[in-house]
Design an enzyme around this catalytic site. Structure first.
Site, PDB file in Angstrom:
ATOM      1  N   ASP A 104      72.125  61.318 117.912  1.00 29.30           N
ATOM      2  CA  ASP A 104      72.918  60.430 117.073  1.00 29.30           C
ATOM      3  C   ASP A 104      73.964  61.240 116.295  1.00 29.30           C
ATOM      4  OD1 ASP A 104      72.892  57.461 115.986  1.00 29.30           O
ATOM      5  OD2 ASP A 104      72.875  58.711 114.181  1.00 29.30           O
ATOM      6  N   HIS A 266      66.717  53.717 121.028  1.00 29.99           N
ATOM      7  CA  HIS A 266      67.636  54.729 120.496  1.00 29.99           C
ATOM      8  C   HIS A 266      66.937  56.016 120.067  1.00 29.99           C
ATOM      9  CE1 HIS A 266      71.054  56.385 118.372  1.00 29.99           C
ATOM     10  NE2 HIS A 266      70.436  56.318 117.202  1.00 29.99           N
TER      11      HIS A 266
END
Length: 293
Positions: A104, A266
């Site tokens: 991320d 994610h």
């Protein structure tokens, strides 16, 4: 968590970076995402430390790293500034060249590090991201709806800060919290309820929509590419797999690219640690075989 790891704070020329490190072998730096801390690696780092010297660091603005004052152009929270911190951290620990794995926002710092400091980065693994410019350039309604928080967090001070502070859990844990270990979740909450951290994380996204985007565009215009081997991993249950040919996008930025999707959302390192390790370990081994540190 992090048994046998040493916790340390290193003062760089611009920030104080909090980290844990352990192991003996080629150096690997692990960088976390938003709104987490280095604790996100607790299911991956101990295993990697059996083979490598593993450093898990909090990005500036996150966790227990310092929150430098910002500027109108948000440069202190650019990925270039974050990359400078981490290169200094690794040098302080005695490592001039190392591999970096970033998830991320940590992945954005990591690929910026590979572009700005090519002599220091031996290998790059990015988890569930594309380059910032690629996301913005390809943005459509689906992206705007799915990644609305990018545009919200980048709004001028202090609207996002005030709204988030009213109920940080509702904002930061909106994707659900079931995939997080209870101790890790408590650590994230300790940090993301701090107003200084909320502000710093907004500054991160303001930088992303401004200076980070411009730096990416400048690199592409200049033909600058990532020199080291690149691995891209992503969650098959997330939007990146639906919207992009991930490896093909990264081949526009680097010559040596490999990667694959993992059956999770994610948060790869926390939702699917074994699968993430199964991809990371051979990539790192192959990368370090090619070089002499």
């Amino acid at each position: 968590m992090f048994e046998n790891f040493t916790q340390r704070q290193i003062t760089t020329s611009e920030a104080v970076i909090n980290l844990r490190h352990a192991g003996d072998g080629p150096p690997v730096l692990l960088l976390h995402g938003h709104p987490q801390t280095h604790v996100m690696w607790h299911r991956v780092a101990p295993r990697l430390a059996q083979t490598y010297t593993v450093v898990c660091a909090d990005l500036r603005g996150y966790g227990d790293s310092s929150k430098p004052p910002t500027t109108p152009d948000h440069e202190p929270y650019s990925k270039r500034a974050m990359a400078r911190d981490q290169v200094e951290v690794m040098r302080t620990l005695g490592f001039e060249r190392f591999a970096v794995v970033g998830h991320d926002r940590g992945g954005r710092c990591a690929y910026r590090m590979a572009l700005d400091h090519p002599d220091q980065i031996a290998a790059l693994s990015v988890l569930d991201i594309l380059p910032t410019a690629e996301h913005f350039r390809r943005a459509d309604m689906s992206f705007a709806m799915g990644y609305w928080h990018w545009f919200f967090l980048a709004q001028p001070y202090d609207l996002p800060e005030r709204l988030i502070s009213g109920d940080p859990d509702a904002f930061y844990l909106r994707r659900g919290k079931h995939m997080f270990d209870e101790a890790a979740l408590a650590e994230y909450r300790r940090c993301f309820t701090d107003p200084a951290t909320i502000h710093a994380m907004c500054e991160d996204y303001r930088a992303g929509a401004g200076i980070d985007m411009r730096l990416d565009e400048s690199d592409q215009k200049a033909g600058r590419r990532i020199a080291c081997p690149v691995q891209a991993l992503w969650g098959l249950k997330g939007p990146i797999d639906r919207w992009y040919d991930v490896c093909e996008v990264w081949r526009g930025w680097a010559n040596d690219v490999e990667g694959r999707g993992i059956d999770c959302g994610h948060y790869l390192a926390e939702e699917a640690p074994e699968e993430t390790l199964a991809a990371l370990e051979p990539f790192l081994a192959k990368a370090f075989e090619r070089i002499s540190l």
